[in-house]
Design an enzyme around this catalytic site. Structure first.
Site, PDB file in Angstrom:
ATOM      1  N   CYS A  69       0.781  -1.259   0.031  1.00  0.00           N
ATOM      2  CA  CYS A  69       0.024  -0.150  -0.030  1.00  0.00           C
ATOM      3  C   CYS A  69       0.877   1.259  -0.063  1.00  0.00           C
ATOM      4  CB  CYS A  69      -1.095  -0.057   1.198  1.00  0.00           C
ATOM      5  SG  CYS A  69      -1.580   1.435   1.960  1.00  0.00           S
ATOM      6  N   CYS A  72       0.277   3.655   2.638  1.00  0.00           N
ATOM      7  CA  CYS A  72       0.649   3.497   3.933  1.00  0.00           C
ATOM      8  C   CYS A  72       2.345   3.842   4.121  1.00  0.00           C
ATOM      9  CB  CYS A  72       0.504   1.698   4.025  1.00  0.00           C
ATOM     10  SG  CYS A  72      -1.171   1.368   4.172  1.00  0.00           S
TER      11      CYS A  72
END
Ligand code: ZN
Length: 144
Positions: A69, A72
């Site tokens: 991600c 993230c």
């Protein structure tokens, strides 16, 4: 204030009883002797996740993230900075939802990153999407 609270060690994950008034005095773990308050995010697995979330009486903020991600990854330095700023307010932890999906499953995490604030095992707030350190700090303080 002489009240004690249960603080879960970020190194060996055992529960320590710490007087609230001593939190700012560099308490160490009664088991592994390491510093209890590090100002760094604690990387959790399935077992340590439940220990921190269920046993801690100190607020716990979990960043549910995954290695693939992008947002993230880009939020990681901000989350680390917030962990240092908030170290006397909450323990900031990270759960890799790809490596430990069974820990995340009960919380129905639909998008990542999602940050959840827990107090004594109860979810009290959550927010999805990457945020800068100052915003993470303000959000955590506002919900506690
Ligand atoms: Zn320890």
């Amino acid at each position: 204030m002489n009240e004690n609270l249960h603080y879960v060690c970020p190194h060996c994950h055992s529960t320590n009883r710490v007087p609230v008034s001593k939190l700012s005095e560099h308490p160490t773990c009664g088991h592994c002797k390491e510093a209890l308050i590090t100002g760094s995010p604690v990387a959790l697995n399935t077992d340590s996740f439940s220990r921190h979330v269920m046993r801690s009486q100190f607020p716990v903020v979990v960043d549910f993230w995954a290695p693939w991600c992008g947002p993230c990854q880009s939020m990681a330095p901000a989350f680390a900075e917030a962990a240092e700023r908030l170290k006397l307010t909450a323990q900031l932890c990270k759960l890799d939802t790809e490596a430990y999906p069974q820990a995340a499953a009960p919380y129905g995490i639909r998008s990542i990153p999602t940050m959840v604030v827990f107090r004594e095992g109860q979810e009290i707030a959550r927010v999805s999407g990457a945020m800068p350190a100052g915003e993470i700090e303000r959000w955590v303080i506002s919900v506690l």
